[in-house]
Design a protein around this motif. Structure first.
Motif, short mmCIF file in Angstrom:
data_model
loop_
_atom_site.label_atom_id
_atom_site.label_comp_id
_atom_site.label_asym_id
_atom_site.label_seq_id
_atom_site.Cartn_x
_atom_site.Cartn_y
_atom_site.Cartn_z
N ASP A 69 -16.80 7.26 10.16
CA ASP A 69 -17.58 8.22 9.39
C ASP A 69 -16.76 9.44 8.94
N VAL A 70 -15.46 9.28 8.80
CA VAL A 70 -14.56 10.39 8.46
C VAL A 70 -14.61 10.66 6.96
N GLU A 71 -14.85 11.92 6.60
CA GLU A 71 -14.86 12.34 5.21
C GLU A 71 -13.49 12.87 4.77
N GLU A 72 -12.80 13.52 5.68
CA GLU A 72 -11.49 14.12 5.38
C GLU A 72 -10.70 14.23 6.68
N TYR A 73 -9.37 14.16 6.59
CA TYR A 73 -8.55 14.32 7.78
C TYR A 73 -7.27 15.05 7.43
N CYS A 74 -6.64 15.63 8.46
CA CYS A 74 -5.31 16.24 8.35
C CYS A 74 -4.57 15.92 9.64
N ILE A 75 -3.49 15.17 9.51
CA ILE A 75 -2.73 14.74 10.68
C ILE A 75 -1.95 15.90 11.29
N SER A 76 -1.26 16.69 10.46
CA SER A 76 -0.40 17.74 10.99
C SER A 76 -1.20 18.85 11.67
N PRO A 136 0.83 -1.21 0.00
CA PRO A 136 0.00 0.00 0.00
C PRO A 136 0.86 1.26 0.00
N PRO A 137 0.40 2.31 -0.67
CA PRO A 137 1.17 3.56 -0.67
C PRO A 137 1.16 4.19 0.71
N ALA A 138 2.11 5.04 0.95
CA ALA A 138 2.17 5.73 2.24
C ALA A 138 0.95 6.63 2.39
N LEU A 139 0.42 6.68 3.59
CA LEU A 139 -0.75 7.52 3.83
C LEU A 139 -0.34 8.99 3.83
N PRO A 140 -1.07 9.83 3.10
CA PRO A 140 -0.71 11.25 3.05
C PRO A 140 -1.10 11.96 4.35
N ASP A 141 -0.55 13.15 4.52
CA ASP A 141 -0.85 13.96 5.70
C ASP A 141 -2.31 14.41 5.68
N ARG A 142 -2.84 14.67 4.50
CA ARG A 142 -4.23 15.11 4.36
C ARG A 142 -4.88 14.27 3.28
N LEU A 143 -6.08 13.76 3.56
CA LEU A 143 -6.77 12.87 2.62
C LEU A 143 -8.26 13.12 2.68
N SER A 144 -8.91 13.08 1.52
CA SER A 144 -10.35 13.27 1.41
C SER A 144 -10.96 12.13 0.61
N ILE A 145 -12.19 11.72 0.96
CA ILE A 145 -12.85 10.67 0.19
C ILE A 145 -13.60 11.23 -1.01
N ASP A 146 -13.76 12.55 -1.08
CA ASP A 146 -14.47 13.18 -2.19
C ASP A 146 -13.56 13.24 -3.42
N PRO A 147 -13.95 12.59 -4.53
CA PRO A 147 -13.09 12.59 -5.72
C PRO A 147 -12.88 13.97 -6.34
N ARG A 148 -13.74 14.94 -6.01
CA ARG A 148 -13.58 16.30 -6.55
C ARG A 148 -12.53 17.09 -5.79
N SER A 149 -12.11 16.61 -4.63
CA SER A 149 -11.15 17.33 -3.79
C SER A 149 -9.73 17.17 -4.33
N PRO A 150 -8.89 18.21 -4.19
CA PRO A 150 -7.48 18.07 -4.58
C PRO A 150 -6.70 17.15 -3.63
N HIS A 151 -7.29 16.79 -2.49
CA HIS A 151 -6.63 15.92 -1.51
C HIS A 151 -7.08 14.48 -1.63
N VAL A 189 -4.86 5.10 -2.50
CA VAL A 189 -4.97 4.80 -1.08
C VAL A 189 -6.26 4.03 -0.80
N PHE A 190 -7.33 4.33 -1.53
CA PHE A 190 -8.63 3.72 -1.26
C PHE A 190 -8.76 2.32 -1.84
N GLU A 191 -7.71 1.79 -2.46
CA GLU A 191 -7.71 0.40 -2.88
C GLU A 191 -7.51 -0.51 -1.67
N HIS A 192 -7.15 0.06 -0.53
CA HIS A 192 -6.93 -0.66 0.72
C HIS A 192 -7.85 -0.05 1.79
N ASP A 193 -8.12 -0.80 2.84
CA ASP A 193 -8.95 -0.29 3.94
C ASP A 193 -8.13 0.66 4.80
N VAL A 194 -8.66 1.86 5.02
CA VAL A 194 -7.98 2.88 5.82
C VAL A 194 -8.79 3.10 7.09
#
Length: 93
Positions: free
Chosen positions: A54-61, A18-33, A38-43
């Motif tokens: 129920d997370v739509e988007e996250y930012c770790i930093s 699996p690719p490394a998880l990014p610092d910021r990720l969104s499930i919306d395909p229209r988002s630049p994040h 990543v979504f080929e695997h369970d996150v």
């Protein structure tokens, strides 16, 4: 002994790393994040030690997640997102 040759469709090729998880990720395909690979695997996402499904988007930093509100919609019919702050941890299940 006879050798057995398996067709390529029967050989297990599920050894993708699996690719490394990014610092910021969104499930919306229209988002630049949004990162489709990543979504080929369970996150999984934990915030303050509690796992959320129920997370739509996250930012770790920056330490926040966004979850959809239950009833409220924006003018385009998309659910409004509420921000929850805390210690965010992303992982593959």
């Amino acid at each position: 002994m006879a050798q057995v040759y398996l067709p390529k469709t029967m050989i297990m090729t599920d050894t993708k790393v699996p690719p490394a998880l990014p610092d910021r990720l969104s499930i919306d395909p229209r988002s630049p994040h949004h990162v489709a690979e990543v979504f080929e695997h369970d996150v999984g996402i934990r915030i303050n030690g509690k796992e959320r499904n129920d997370v739509e988007e996250y930012c770790i930093s920056e330490g926040w997640i966004k979850v959809a509100s239950r009833k409220a919609l924006d003018r385009r019919g998309q659910p409004l997102l509420m921000t929850i702050k805390g210690e965010v941890e992303a992982f593959y299940k």
